[in-house]
Design a protein around this motif. Structure first.
Motif, short mmCIF file in Angstrom:
data_model
loop_
_atom_site.label_atom_id
_atom_site.label_comp_id
_atom_site.label_asym_id
_atom_site.label_seq_id
_atom_site.Cartn_x
_atom_site.Cartn_y
_atom_site.Cartn_z
N LYS A 30 0.80 -1.09 -0.03
CA LYS A 30 -0.09 -0.08 -0.06
C LYS A 30 0.87 1.14 -0.13
O LYS A 30 2.00 1.34 0.67
CB LYS A 30 -0.94 -0.06 1.41
CG LYS A 30 -1.96 -1.30 1.44
CD LYS A 30 -2.60 -1.17 2.62
CE LYS A 30 -3.44 -2.35 2.80
NZ LYS A 30 -4.21 -2.47 4.02
N ASP A 31 0.49 2.33 -0.82
CA ASP A 31 1.26 3.56 -0.81
C ASP A 31 0.45 4.70 -0.16
O ASP A 31 0.82 5.88 -0.51
CB ASP A 31 1.70 3.86 -2.01
CG ASP A 31 0.45 4.12 -3.27
OD1 ASP A 31 -0.58 4.29 -2.88
OD2 ASP A 31 0.95 4.12 -4.27
N GLY A 32 -0.68 4.22 0.43
CA GLY A 32 -1.51 5.47 1.06
C GLY A 32 -2.63 5.93 -0.07
O GLY A 32 -3.74 6.31 0.52
N VAL A 33 -2.69 5.38 -1.20
CA VAL A 33 -3.69 5.50 -2.16
C VAL A 33 -4.20 4.31 -2.86
O VAL A 33 -5.34 3.81 -2.68
CB VAL A 33 -3.19 6.90 -3.30
CG1 VAL A 33 -4.45 6.64 -4.17
CG2 VAL A 33 -3.03 7.76 -2.54
N ASN A 34 -2.95 3.64 -3.29
CA ASN A 34 -3.25 2.32 -4.15
C ASN A 34 -2.88 1.12 -3.47
O ASN A 34 -1.96 1.31 -2.38
CB ASN A 34 -2.57 2.49 -5.26
CG ASN A 34 -3.04 3.71 -6.28
OD1 ASN A 34 -4.34 3.60 -6.67
ND2 ASN A 34 -2.20 4.52 -6.48
N GLN A 35 -3.33 -0.04 -3.66
CA GLN A 35 -2.87 -1.29 -2.84
C GLN A 35 -2.87 -2.26 -3.97
O GLN A 35 -3.64 -2.28 -5.20
CB GLN A 35 -4.14 -1.77 -2.23
CG GLN A 35 -3.93 -2.85 -1.30
CD GLN A 35 -4.62 -3.54 -0.38
OE1 GLN A 35 -5.38 -2.40 0.36
NE2 GLN A 35 -5.25 -4.53 -0.43
N LYS A 36 -1.89 -3.36 -4.09
CA LYS A 36 -1.69 -4.36 -4.67
C LYS A 36 -1.22 -5.69 -4.00
O LYS A 36 -0.67 -5.40 -2.98
CB LYS A 36 -1.08 -4.38 -6.02
CG LYS A 36 0.50 -4.13 -5.98
CD LYS A 36 1.11 -4.01 -7.42
CE LYS A 36 2.57 -3.50 -7.22
NZ LYS A 36 3.23 -3.50 -8.67
N THR A 37 -1.62 -6.85 -4.41
CA THR A 37 -1.10 -7.89 -3.69
C THR A 37 -0.14 -8.75 -4.63
O THR A 37 -0.91 -8.97 -5.62
CB THR A 37 -2.17 -8.78 -3.27
OG1 THR A 37 -2.86 -8.08 -2.37
CG2 THR A 37 -1.57 -10.08 -2.59
N VAL A 38 0.81 -9.18 -4.30
CA VAL A 38 1.88 -10.05 -5.15
C VAL A 38 2.06 -11.41 -4.43
O VAL A 38 2.28 -11.46 -3.17
CB VAL A 38 3.17 -9.32 -5.77
CG1 VAL A 38 2.78 -8.06 -6.53
CG2 VAL A 38 3.98 -8.79 -4.35
N THR A 39 2.23 -12.35 -5.18
CA THR A 39 2.60 -13.64 -4.65
C THR A 39 4.25 -14.05 -4.59
O THR A 39 4.62 -13.95 -5.82
CB THR A 39 1.98 -14.68 -5.04
OG1 THR A 39 0.55 -14.48 -4.84
CG2 THR A 39 2.19 -16.05 -4.78
N LEU A 40 5.01 -14.25 -3.70
CA LEU A 40 6.30 -14.69 -4.05
C LEU A 40 6.15 -16.43 -3.72
O LEU A 40 5.96 -16.82 -2.73
CB LEU A 40 7.43 -14.00 -2.76
CG LEU A 40 7.10 -12.42 -3.22
CD1 LEU A 40 8.14 -11.99 -1.99
CD2 LEU A 40 7.95 -12.20 -4.32
#
Length: 138
Positions: free
Chosen positions: A74-84
């Motif tokens: 999260k950057d305070g505005v946007n969010q994303k989820t990644v898989t390692l």
């Protein structure tokens, strides 16, 4: 500089293939900072979460040495989820990015290569404080 989740990126760790097994090497030119701290997470229950913070200055490179887990960014505005889930690909998380690690598979190991030693004052541990911090630097 105001970092966003677009500044987070995957970096491939060089892999030497051999019939006896693969070997990956991290050297000075693998990513853009000197490693000052190394630690790893393991035996994390699948329903547990780790992270839940951001750093003011510190950068981190995360690798799933074994198994898999998700990283919520999260950057305070946007969010994303990644898989390692590959030991020769890591995730470079710049400073000023909130991160949460979750959905750990059985036997997973998360290696973290940090740009600095532990300094409590570099941590932002409350998400509302993080959003205020991001708004101040924009």
């Amino acid at each position: 500089m105001k970092t966003t989740i677009e500044d987070v990126r995957f970096i491939e760790v060089p892999k030497i293939h051999d019939i006896r097994g693969n070997l990956s090497v991290i050297e000075n030119d693998t990513f853009p900072y000197e490693i000052k701290r190394v630690y790893y997470l393991y035996d994390v229950p699948s329903d547990s979460k780790r992270g839940g913070h951001a750093h003011v200055k510190l950068k981190q490179f995360l690798i799933a040495l074994s198994g898999s887990f998700d990283v919520v960014l999260k950057d305070g505005v946007n969010q994303k989820t990644v898989t390692l889930n590959k030991p020769n690909f890591g995730l470079l998380i710049e400073n000023g990015i909130w991160r949460e690690l979750e959905n750990f598979s059985s036997g997973s190991v998360c290696l973290v290569l940090a740009s600095n030693v532990f300094e409590e004052e570099d941590y932002i541990r409350d998400y509302e404080d993080f959003v205020l911090f991001k708004n101040r630097i924009s």
